[in-house]
Design a protein around this motif. Structure first.
Motif, PDB file in Angstrom:
ATOM      1  N   LYS A   1       0.827  -1.207   0.000  1.00 51.24           N
ATOM      2  CA  LYS A   1       0.000   0.000   0.000  1.00 51.24           C
ATOM      3  C   LYS A   1       0.863   1.261   0.000  1.00 51.24           C
ATOM      4  O   LYS A   1       0.482   2.274  -0.584  1.00 51.24           O
ATOM      5  N   SER A   2       2.027   1.188   0.641  1.00 53.54           N
ATOM      6  CA  SER A   2       2.905   2.367   0.640  1.00 53.54           C
ATOM      7  C   SER A   2       3.532   2.586  -0.738  1.00 53.54           C
ATOM      8  O   SER A   2       3.785   3.720  -1.133  1.00 53.54           O
ATOM      9  N   GLN A   3       3.766   1.499  -1.457  1.00 51.00           N
ATOM     10  CA  GLN A   3       4.349   1.612  -2.792  1.00 51.00           C
ATOM     11  C   GLN A   3       3.297   1.830  -3.870  1.00 51.00           C
ATOM     12  O   GLN A   3       3.585   2.428  -4.910  1.00 51.00           O
ATOM     13  N   TYR A   4       2.084   1.318  -3.633  1.00 49.52           N
ATOM     14  CA  TYR A   4       0.991   1.411  -4.611  1.00 49.52           C
ATOM     15  C   TYR A   4      -0.264   1.895  -3.881  1.00 49.52           C
ATOM     16  O   TYR A   4      -1.101   1.091  -3.457  1.00 49.52           O
ATOM     17  N   PRO A   5      -0.415   3.208  -3.711  1.00 47.11           N
ATOM     18  CA  PRO A   5      -1.541   3.756  -2.937  1.00 47.11           C
ATOM     19  C   PRO A   5      -2.926   3.339  -3.454  1.00 47.11           C
ATOM     20  O   PRO A   5      -3.907   3.419  -2.712  1.00 47.11           O
ATOM     21  N   GLY A   6      -3.020   2.883  -4.674  1.00 44.82           N
ATOM     22  CA  GLY A   6      -4.302   2.437  -5.219  1.00 44.82           C
ATOM     23  C   GLY A   6      -4.932   1.316  -4.405  1.00 44.82           C
ATOM     24  O   GLY A   6      -6.151   1.133  -4.407  1.00 44.82           O
ATOM     25  N   PHE A   7      -4.122   0.555  -3.677  1.00 45.83           N
ATOM     26  CA  PHE A   7      -4.666  -0.519  -2.839  1.00 45.83           C
ATOM     27  C   PHE A   7      -5.533   0.021  -1.711  1.00 45.83           C
ATOM     28  O   PHE A   7      -6.396  -0.680  -1.200  1.00 45.83           O
ATOM     29  N   GLU A   8      -5.308   1.270  -1.304  1.00 46.49           N
ATOM     30  CA  GLU A   8      -6.115   1.864  -0.240  1.00 46.49           C
ATOM     31  C   GLU A   8      -7.585   1.970  -0.635  1.00 46.49           C
ATOM     32  O   GLU A   8      -8.464   2.031   0.217  1.00 46.49           O
ATOM     33  N   GLN A   9      -7.863   2.016  -1.934  1.00 50.22           N
ATOM     34  CA  GLN A   9      -9.232   2.181  -2.414  1.00 50.22           C
ATOM     35  C   GLN A   9     -10.026   0.879  -2.425  1.00 50.22           C
ATOM     36  O   GLN A   9     -11.244   0.892  -2.563  1.00 50.22           O
ATOM     37  N   LEU A  10      -9.342  -0.249  -2.295  1.00 49.31           N
ATOM     38  CA  LEU A  10     -10.050  -1.532  -2.307  1.00 49.31           C
ATOM     39  C   LEU A  10     -10.661  -1.797  -0.938  1.00 49.31           C
ATOM     40  O   LEU A  10     -10.013  -1.632   0.083  1.00 49.31           O
TER      41      LEU A  10
END
Length: 83
Positions: free
Chosen positions: A41-50
């Motif tokens: 999540k820190s490297q790919y913030p898009g995971f926060e939206q799941l």
């Protein structure tokens, strides 16, 4: 503390978030599955939206407290929708 290397395999929207089907990830030895997700999540913030994401290690579903080992394959399985 030593480091381990794992392979991350992503499906569906998770693949879109990381920009490909697979990536190599370096973690601290003894990292739990939920900690690996924190790194992702820190490297790919898009995971926060799941809202949810199932995790599997070496083809078996695992809970957040599963300890990841050197050479493991972490699979990211997003929720499936449809009708």
């Amino acid at each position: 503390m030593s480091e381990i290397q794992i392979k991350v395999v992503a499906f569906g929207i998770a693949r879109d978030i990381i920009g490909g089907r697979e990536l190599d990830l370096t973690l601290e030895q003894g990292t739990k599955a939920h900690e690996a997700m924190h790194v992702l999540k820190s490297q790919y913030p898009g995971f926060e939206q799941l809202t949810s994401l199932n995790l599997a290690i070496n083809e078996e579903y695992v809970d957040d407290n599963h300890t990841i080992k050197e050479g493991d394959e972490l699979v990211l399985i997003p929720p499936v929708s449809g009708g």
